[in-house]
Design a protein around this motif. Structure first.
Motif, PDB file in Angstrom:
ATOM      1  N   GLU A 587      43.002  36.072  31.757  1.00  0.00           N
ATOM      2  CA  GLU A 587      42.156  37.091  31.457  1.00  0.00           C
ATOM      3  C   GLU A 587      40.940  36.775  32.439  1.00  0.00           C
ATOM      4  O   GLU A 587      40.254  37.648  32.774  1.00  0.00           O
ATOM      5  CB  GLU A 587      41.724  37.343  30.254  1.00  0.00           C
ATOM      6  N   ALA A 588      40.740  35.472  32.715  1.00  0.00           N
ATOM      7  CA  ALA A 588      39.521  35.017  33.557  1.00  0.00           C
ATOM      8  C   ALA A 588      39.679  35.125  34.852  1.00  0.00           C
ATOM      9  O   ALA A 588      38.634  34.912  35.616  1.00  0.00           O
ATOM     10  CB  ALA A 588      39.249  33.591  32.972  1.00  0.00           C
ATOM     11  N   VAL A 589      40.852  35.318  35.271  1.00  0.00           N
ATOM     12  CA  VAL A 589      41.277  35.244  36.959  1.00  0.00           C
ATOM     13  C   VAL A 589      40.483  36.109  37.797  1.00  0.00           C
ATOM     14  O   VAL A 589      39.807  35.394  38.774  1.00  0.00           O
ATOM     15  CB  VAL A 589      42.773  35.681  37.182  1.00  0.00           C
ATOM     16  N   PRO A 590      40.227  37.367  37.505  1.00  0.00           N
ATOM     17  CA  PRO A 590      39.160  38.059  38.226  1.00  0.00           C
ATOM     18  C   PRO A 590      37.919  37.356  38.444  1.00  0.00           C
ATOM     19  O   PRO A 590      37.092  37.542  39.283  1.00  0.00           O
ATOM     20  CB  PRO A 590      39.131  39.494  37.578  1.00  0.00           C
ATOM     21  N   GLU A 591      37.278  37.166  37.258  1.00  0.00           N
ATOM     22  CA  GLU A 591      35.788  36.434  37.302  1.00  0.00           C
ATOM     23  C   GLU A 591      35.911  35.214  38.032  1.00  0.00           C
ATOM     24  O   GLU A 591      35.057  34.981  38.905  1.00  0.00           O
ATOM     25  CB  GLU A 591      35.533  36.238  35.657  1.00  0.00           C
ATOM     26  N   LEU A 592      37.075  34.498  38.152  1.00  0.00           N
ATOM     27  CA  LEU A 592      36.988  33.095  38.612  1.00  0.00           C
ATOM     28  C   LEU A 592      37.239  33.422  40.358  1.00  0.00           C
ATOM     29  O   LEU A 592      36.472  32.695  41.092  1.00  0.00           O
ATOM     30  CB  LEU A 592      38.305  32.193  38.295  1.00  0.00           C
ATOM     31  N   ARG A 593      37.932  34.562  40.793  1.00  0.00           N
ATOM     32  CA  ARG A 593      37.929  34.969  42.113  1.00  0.00           C
ATOM     33  C   ARG A 593      36.689  35.244  42.609  1.00  0.00           C
ATOM     34  O   ARG A 593      36.471  35.059  43.752  1.00  0.00           O
ATOM     35  CB  ARG A 593      38.914  35.934  42.226  1.00  0.00           C
ATOM     36  N   GLU A 609      39.161  25.045  40.701  1.00  0.00           N
ATOM     37  CA  GLU A 609      39.963  24.296  39.853  1.00  0.00           C
ATOM     38  C   GLU A 609      40.743  25.261  38.696  1.00  0.00           C
ATOM     39  O   GLU A 609      41.904  25.259  38.130  1.00  0.00           O
ATOM     40  CB  GLU A 609      39.262  23.242  39.339  1.00  0.00           C
ATOM     41  N   ALA A 610      39.641  25.869  37.930  1.00  0.00           N
ATOM     42  CA  ALA A 610      40.271  26.627  36.961  1.00  0.00           C
ATOM     43  C   ALA A 610      41.033  27.893  37.266  1.00  0.00           C
ATOM     44  O   ALA A 610      41.944  28.018  36.819  1.00  0.00           O
ATOM     45  CB  ALA A 610      38.729  27.537  36.255  1.00  0.00           C
ATOM     46  N   LEU A 611      40.882  28.335  38.493  1.00  0.00           N
ATOM     47  CA  LEU A 611      41.536  29.818  39.121  1.00  0.00           C
ATOM     48  C   LEU A 611      43.008  28.884  39.669  1.00  0.00           C
ATOM     49  O   LEU A 611      44.057  29.491  39.168  1.00  0.00           O
ATOM     50  CB  LEU A 611      41.107  30.145  40.454  1.00  0.00           C
ATOM     51  N   TRP A 612      43.135  27.764  40.016  1.00  0.00           N
ATOM     52  CA  TRP A 612      44.590  27.114  40.253  1.00  0.00           C
ATOM     53  C   TRP A 612      45.365  26.837  38.855  1.00  0.00           C
ATOM     54  O   TRP A 612      46.418  27.232  38.972  1.00  0.00           O
ATOM     55  CB  TRP A 612      44.149  25.922  41.160  1.00  0.00           C
ATOM     56  N   ALA A 613      44.373  26.320  37.800  1.00  0.00           N
ATOM     57  CA  ALA A 613      45.237  26.115  36.392  1.00  0.00           C
ATOM     58  C   ALA A 613      45.652  27.466  35.900  1.00  0.00           C
ATOM     59  O   ALA A 613      46.697  27.561  35.440  1.00  0.00           O
ATOM     60  CB  ALA A 613      44.025  25.471  35.757  1.00  0.00           C
ATOM     61  N   ALA A 614      44.908  28.650  36.176  1.00  0.00           N
ATOM     62  CA  ALA A 614      45.217  29.860  35.473  1.00  0.00           C
ATOM     63  C   ALA A 614      46.173  30.595  36.110  1.00  0.00           C
ATOM     64  O   ALA A 614      46.910  31.420  35.681  1.00  0.00           O
ATOM     65  CB  ALA A 614      43.738  30.609  35.319  1.00  0.00           C
ATOM     66  N   SER A 615      46.009  30.620  37.736  1.00  0.00           N
ATOM     67  CA  SER A 615      46.910  31.215  38.133  1.00  0.00           C
ATOM     68  C   SER A 615      48.055  30.814  39.267  1.00  0.00           C
ATOM     69  O   SER A 615      48.884  31.410  39.620  1.00  0.00           O
ATOM     70  CB  SER A 615      46.158  32.466  39.133  1.00  0.00           C
ATOM     71  N   GLY A 616      47.729  29.751  39.425  1.00  0.00           N
ATOM     72  CA  GLY A 616      48.455  28.858  40.706  1.00  0.00           C
ATOM     73  C   GLY A 616      48.416  29.354  41.984  1.00  0.00           C
ATOM     74  O   GLY A 616      49.248  29.009  42.803  1.00  0.00           O
ATOM     75  N   ASP A 617      47.531  30.160  42.423  1.00  0.00           N
ATOM     76  CA  ASP A 617      47.239  30.566  43.572  1.00  0.00           C
ATOM     77  C   ASP A 617      46.529  29.577  44.587  1.00  0.00           C
ATOM     78  O   ASP A 617      45.518  29.689  44.473  1.00  0.00           O
ATOM     79  CB  ASP A 617      46.138  31.698  43.306  1.00  0.00           C
ATOM     80  N   ALA A 618      47.470  28.730  45.211  1.00  0.00           N
ATOM     81  CA  ALA A 618      47.020  27.872  46.178  1.00  0.00           C
ATOM     82  C   ALA A 618      46.267  28.423  47.350  1.00  0.00           C
ATOM     83  O   ALA A 618      45.262  27.720  47.933  1.00  0.00           O
ATOM     84  CB  ALA A 618      48.146  26.587  46.439  1.00  0.00           C
ATOM     85  N   ASP A 619      47.091  29.525  47.834  1.00  0.00           N
ATOM     86  CA  ASP A 619      46.340  30.122  49.082  1.00  0.00           C
ATOM     87  C   ASP A 619      44.929  30.483  48.807  1.00  0.00           C
ATOM     88  O   ASP A 619      44.032  30.536  49.664  1.00  0.00           O
ATOM     89  CB  ASP A 619      47.062  31.228  49.486  1.00  0.00           C
ATOM     90  N   ALA A 620      44.376  30.904  47.714  1.00  0.00           N
ATOM     91  CA  ALA A 620      42.962  31.486  47.218  1.00  0.00           C
ATOM     92  C   ALA A 620      42.312  30.133  47.263  1.00  0.00           C
ATOM     93  O   ALA A 620      41.015  30.110  47.631  1.00  0.00           O
ATOM     94  CB  ALA A 620      42.977  32.209  45.979  1.00  0.00           C
TER      95      ALA A 620
END
Length: 770
Positions: A587-593, A609-620
């Motif tokens: 749920e927090a991914v948009p905020e983290l981006r 760091e939090a975005l990687w843990a929540a989404s696994g989006d390495a490119d971002a």
């Protein structure tokens, strides 16, 4: 008295708190007939003129007037002035210190040297003071002589001659302590002093004096200790319990071995041995300090020492006893007065308050003889004397803090003290157990019983600060014992949550999972005002430890509404929680981006760091972390390196940049970069080399290095890493032990290091790859 004091340009000098024009008033106050004024003046001297041991120009200007005070029999409380002079002149600047002095410290070093020269030049007066009618002066004079006089052999002779005729037990102990100090400062005399101390230890008339001799023997000549030192000391303690009237107890503060003055002010002590300029001077008791050094008769002092007879109490009528000579002290709002009051409270009812100081000195001398020290403390913990048990509990904490060893029996005995009705004893035991973490396991049931019996102690409140968990709660939680959960639940229902409740939840792990609901509810109620960080951070820490992803909405509310005051700290805590939640925080991914839109900043790295843990989006996140690695702030670069390591091979492109950081000036950045390099590349050779170099350069990086070595798998038998790890495991001294200080997590960190070393070595030599 004080001739010429008004001719000194005091106003041109400074002390710790500004112009020194108040120093004449302080000096005159030391000579006042009013006890409160004397004490306030002494407090001012230590607080400003000799602040934390510093020596200023005004300190140097005081020295002649202080000597006038100590030789005037009409001045009261001169013992405190003697100790002030000892502290001012007792600083030793050795060659290593001189090599490290920078330009800003040259003036201060020169002041120390001039103070030492000035006080030493007048140290001959202390010969006369050793038989002064004032018992406080007699108590202070021996250490002054041992510390300051140029002729150590002459000092030793006087100490030995004075001992049989000194009526006060505590002063006799000071004489023995001074002999030990001479041996430490003038190592060629150590054997001579050791023989005399050995004879006193076996033949002195009082158990306190024999204990003092053993303590100093352990300090300056440990090879001279009896092989059965533990039963000998235990027997002396039993004698002192059965005959307290022979132990010279008193009600006023300070005992030998602590450097504490009758006024409660610690005197400077330098336990590093230093060769004296004059260890060949003849043993002559003459008080004059201006006589030339004569050739020594090397055998004579030893022969005289061998002729020492058991010291018999005498009653020289002109000399007052210490107990009779120390009048009542008024209570004053000074540091001196507060220390005196605390000391009196601590030692109320003790027959020999100085016994604890002697035992501490003995333990310091026993050093790495952990078995002997443990056995001695176990015996003390079984004593019927509660004061001895309080001392033993505290000394047990000091032993376990500094040395590794098998402490199960000792810890269990400390745990038994929790049930004692004496609150100081139970409190001391719970504080020691609090620092032990897993080592407190033998006392787990005792802790749980204490917790159930004392719900009022679950949370401690303080004036001017947030509440905190009681030591019994923390000790049980740090063991991971679920019996601490009810206390934490009660703490979470209080109007103000204890500041350390989140850390306790983390120690309990899964056992604290039932607390997730109340943590979430309390976080939802936190007002996002200027006090938000204090209220929310314990709750965020608990949710982070539990990885309670269901609390994502509450955490996002805090992240979005963090106030300006301490807002960065609060956002960091919220981002760490979201990172711990992992995919449960989708749920927090948009905020983290949105938060990673400012790369190169600390907040962007934390959000990545939090975005990687929540989404696994390495490119971002990869571009953000790469830019963070280029920050001009070392802390930000370290955070980026750690985050890149968490990406593993997905961040292999940054390997060259991480490799370049292995030569950086900042050691911790080198360590983080080396670990990240291994995590992204899988290459061990250059990584291990950098880590082992850091291991040797700074002991405080060893846990972090060992964590990486353990993750790498069993290290090859015979490798440099295996040698380093095995060397650590055979060391008796804790890797982070400090002289004169400690941290509340030191034992836990060291035990963690040992476990990681064993893990890294497990299976070594069984086909592991380099």
């Amino acid at each position: 008295m004080f001739s010429g004091i008004d001719e000194v340009d005091w106003a041109s000098m400074e002390h710790a708190y500004g112009p020194a024009d108040d120093v004449p008033e302080l000096l005159r106050g030391l000579a006042s007939d009013d006890p409160a004024e004397r004490e306030a003046a002494l407090d001012g001297m230590y607080g400003a003129v000799h602040h934390q041991g510093d020596v200023y120009a005004c300190t140097l200007a005081c020295i002649p007037f202080l000597f006038e005070l100590v030789v005037d029999p009409g001045v009261q409380d001169r013992g405190g002035v003697v100790e002030l002079l000892t502290s001012i002149g007792g600083f030793d600047l050795d060659e290593d210190d001189e090599a490290e002095i920078d330009e800003d410290e040259i003036e201060g070093a020169a002041n120390y040297a001039m103070a030492a020269a000035a006080v030493t030049a007048g140290a001959g007066v202390f010969f006369e003071l050793i038989a002064d009618e004032d018992p406080g002066v007699r108590l202070a004079a021996p250490l002054a002589l041992a510390t300051l006089h140029r002729h150590p052999v002459r000092v030793l002779a006087l100490l030995r001659e004075r001992l049989p005729v000194e009526p006060d037990e505590e002063v006799r102990l000071a004489l023995v302590e001074a002999a030990g100090r001479v041996a430490l400062r003038h190592r060629p005399l150590a054997e001579r002093v050791g023989k005399w101390l050995g004879l006193l230890a076996s033949r002195a008339d009082s158990p306190g004096l024999r204990l003092a001799a053993l303590a100093q023997l352990a300090r300056c000549s440990p090879d001279g200790l009896p092989g059965d030192v533990v039963p000998v000391v235990s027997g002396l303690l039993r004698e002192m319990r059965s005959a307290p009237e022979e132990s010279g107890g008193r009600e006023e503060p300070a005992g030998p071995g602590t450097g504490a003055s009758p006024g409660g002010i610690p005197a400077r002590e330098d336990d590093e041995p230093e060769p004296g300029p004059d260890t060949t001077a003849p043993p002559a008791p003459a008080p004059a300090d201006s006589e030339p050094v004569e050739p020594v008769e090397p055998v004579q002092p030893v022969e005289r020492a061998q002729a020492v007879e058991p010291v018999q109490p005498v009653d020289p009528e002109p000399v007052a006893s210490a107990e009779a000579g120390r009048g009542e002290h008024v209570v004053t709002p000074t540091l001196v007065g507060q220390l005196r009051s605390l000391y009196a409270q601590e030692n109320a009812g003790r027959g020999a308050p100085w016994a604890a100081d002697l035992l501490r000195t003995l333990h310091v001398g026993l050093d790495d003889r952990v078995g002997d020290r443990t056995a001695l403390l176990a015996d003390q913990l079984r004593s019927p004397d509660r004061h001895q048990r309080i001392d033993a509990v505290r000394m047990s904490g000091g032993l376990i803090r500094a040395w590794r060893g098998p402490y199960e029996e000792l810890v269990a005995l400390v745990g038994e003290q929790l049930a004692d009705p004496e609150p100081r004893l139970a409190e001391a035991a719970s504080h020691v157990l609090e620092e032990l973490f897993g080592l407190a396991a033998p006392a787990a049931d005792a802790l749980a019983a204490r917790l159930a019996a004392d719900p009022g102690g679950w949370v401690k409140t303080w004036a001017g600060g947030p509440p905190g968990l009681g030591s019994t709660v923390k000790a049980l939680a740090r063991l991971g014992d679920a019996r601490a959960v009810p206390a934490l639940a009660a703490a979470l229902e209080r109007e103000q949550v204890a500041h350390d409740v989140g850390f306790a939840v983390g120690c309990l792990g899964a056992a604290a999972r039932p607390l997730a609901g109340v943590l979430r509810r309390r976080l939802a109620d936190v007002e996002l005002d200027e006090n938000a960080y204090d209220r929310a951070s314990p709750l965020l820490a608990g949710l982070t430890a539990l990885r309670a992803g269901e609390a994502t909405p509450e955490v996002l509310r805090v992240l979005r509404g963090a106030p300006e005051y301490r807002g960065a700290w609060l956002r960091t805590a919220a981002l760490r929680a979201l990172g711990a939640f992992g995919p449960a925080a989708r749920e927090a991914v948009p905020e983290l981006r949105a938060l990673i839109s400012r790369p190169g900043t600390a907040s962007a790295t934390e959000a990545a760091e939090a975005l990687w843990a929540a989404s696994g989006d390495a490119d971002a996140v990869l571009p953000v972390l790469i830019e963070g690695l280029e920050s001009d702030q070392v802390h930000d670069r370290r955070s980026a390196a750690v985050a890149l390591g968490a990406l593993g091979p997905r961040a292999a492109v940054v390997a060259p940049r991480l490799r370049g950081l292995l030569a950086h000036d900042e050691l911790w950045l080198r360590v983080d970069a080396a670990i990240a390099l291994w995590e992204v590349s899988g290459r061990t050779r250059e990584t291990v080399g950098a880590l082992l170099t850091a291991w040797e350069q700074n002991r405080h990086v060893r846990v972090r290095v060992a964590e990486c070595l353990a993750r790498m798998g069993p290290v090859p038998e015979g490798s440099a890493a295996a040698h380093v790890l095995r060397s650590e495991l055979v060391s008796v001294r804790r890797h982070n032990a400090m002289d004169g200080g400690y941290g509340s997590h030191d034992i836990h960190e060291d035990e963690k290091l040992l476990a990681l070393c064993r893990q890294a070595l497990r299976g070594a030599g069984k086909g592991s790859t380099p």
